[in-house]
Design a protein around this motif. Structure first.
Motif, PDB file in Angstrom:
ATOM      1  N   SER A   1       0.842  -1.196   0.000  1.00 13.15           N
ATOM      2  CA  SER A   1       0.000   0.000   0.000  1.00 13.15           C
ATOM      3  C   SER A   1       0.879   1.248   0.000  1.00 13.15           C
ATOM      4  O   SER A   1       1.930   1.291   0.627  1.00 13.15           O
ATOM      5  N   THR A   2       0.433   2.236  -0.738  1.00 13.89           N
ATOM      6  CA  THR A   2       1.189   3.489  -0.804  1.00 13.89           C
ATOM      7  C   THR A   2       0.632   4.442   0.244  1.00 13.89           C
ATOM      8  O   THR A   2      -0.581   4.521   0.440  1.00 13.89           O
ATOM      9  N   PRO A   3       1.499   5.161   0.911  1.00 17.99           N
ATOM     10  CA  PRO A   3       1.019   6.096   1.932  1.00 17.99           C
ATOM     11  C   PRO A   3       0.305   7.279   1.285  1.00 17.99           C
ATOM     12  O   PRO A   3       0.628   7.686   0.170  1.00 17.99           O
ATOM     13  N   LYS A   4      -0.680   7.807   1.956  1.00 21.98           N
ATOM     14  CA  LYS A   4      -1.420   8.958   1.444  1.00 21.98           C
ATOM     15  C   LYS A   4      -0.574  10.206   1.615  1.00 21.98           C
ATOM     16  O   LYS A   4       0.110  10.395   2.608  1.00 21.98           O
ATOM     17  N   ILE A   5      -0.637  11.054   0.626  1.00 28.29           N
ATOM     18  CA  ILE A   5       0.089  12.320   0.675  1.00 28.29           C
ATOM     19  C   ILE A   5      -0.925  13.418   0.960  1.00 28.29           C
ATOM     20  O   ILE A   5      -1.910  13.554   0.246  1.00 28.29           O
ATOM     21  N   VAL A   6      -0.680  14.175   1.974  1.00 29.67           N
ATOM     22  CA  VAL A   6      -1.584  15.252   2.352  1.00 29.67           C
ATOM     23  C   VAL A   6      -0.872  16.571   2.097  1.00 29.67           C
ATOM     24  O   VAL A   6       0.207  16.818   2.633  1.00 29.67           O
TER      25      VAL A   6
END
Length: 110
Positions: free
Chosen positions: A30-35
Motif C-alpha cells: 500500500s502506498t502512503p497517502k500524501i496530504v
C-alpha cells in the motif's frame, strides 16, 4: 486442495500456478497517502467570485465602432465593384437581362 483452489483451476486451467494456502498470496504494497496543506486561506470559489465582482465592464467606443463599420462598408463596395467588372459576371448579367438566362449555361471567359 480446498474448493477455492479447485474453482480457480477450473476457471483458469491447471497450467497456472495456484497457491494452496491463502497465506501465500501476496498483496500489493500500500502506498502512503500524501496530504498537501493549504497555502492560502481563501478557497478557489471565493477567489473567482471576488474576481467576477471586481471585473470592469469592457468600454466600447462608439467612434471606433462607427469607423470599423465604415471601413467594412467601403471594402464591401470595392468588392462588389470588382465582381461587377468580371467578364463572367457581366456575361451572366447580360444573359439574365436578355431573358435567355433560363438555359443555365454561362459563356466561358475570353
Amino acid at each position: 486442495m480446498d474448493s477455492a483452489v479447485q474453482l480457480r483451476q477450473r476457471q483458469y486451467g491447471s497450467a497456472l500456478p495456484v497457491p494452496e494456502h491463502q497465506s501465500l498470496i501476496m498483496s500489493a504494497p500500500s502506498t502512503p497517502k500524501i496530504v498537501l496543506k493549504s497555502t492560502t486561506k481563501m478557497s478557489l470559489n471565493e477567489r473567482f467570485t471576488n474576481m467576477l465582482k471586481n471585473k470592469q465592464p469592457p468600454t466600447v467606443s462608439i467612434r471606433a465602432t462607427m469607423q470599423q463599420q465604415q471601413l467594412a462598408s467601403a471594402r464591401n463596395r470595392r468588392l462588389a465593384q470588382q465582381m461587377e467588372n468580371r467578364p463572367s459576371v457581366q456575361a451572366a448579367l447580360k444573359l439574365k437581362q436578355d431573358g435567355s438566362g433560363e438555359s443555365g449555361s454561362i459563356p466561358s471567359r475570353q
